[in-house]
Design a protein around this motif. Sequence first.
Motif: not given
Length: 139
Positions: A70-78, A80-88
């Motif tokens: 597992s990583i942080t949302m900031e790491s996922a953004k950095a 460039k993983l497709p994190y937007s659905l997890v964030e929402v």
Amino acid sequence: LFNILFGVWSHLLVEDERAEVKIVEQDLVNKYSLEVLYYVSGWSLQRASLALTVGESGRETIQSFAMKHSITMESAKALKLPYSLVEVRQKKRLFFATPQYFDFIKLVESTYVKNLTLEMMMAHLNGDLVKEINDALLK
């Protein structure tokens, strides 16, 4: 009656050449599915972190596995993983999967994509195709 006869006929047609489950080594996941698959990756880690169905002796190992991947949302953004659905969908504390774990999940999904075809379904009319894919993945 027609369905039964068709089932028997198609099974006999492929019986001699029954297609085997193929484990793939390349990513076959459609780009439009990546956000959903990344969400599923994080969900699987979140569920593993709870280790609800594991006895006390194995719980720490499973939880450690979930935290390691597992990583942080900031790491996922950095990254460039497709994190937007997890964030929402952050109603519960969802996890963001590491790129390595996400690549692993993509290969598992790719194996299903490769094998869940009409040809394979016709070759496995007794309904055991998903079981055979699962067994092949666990080998």
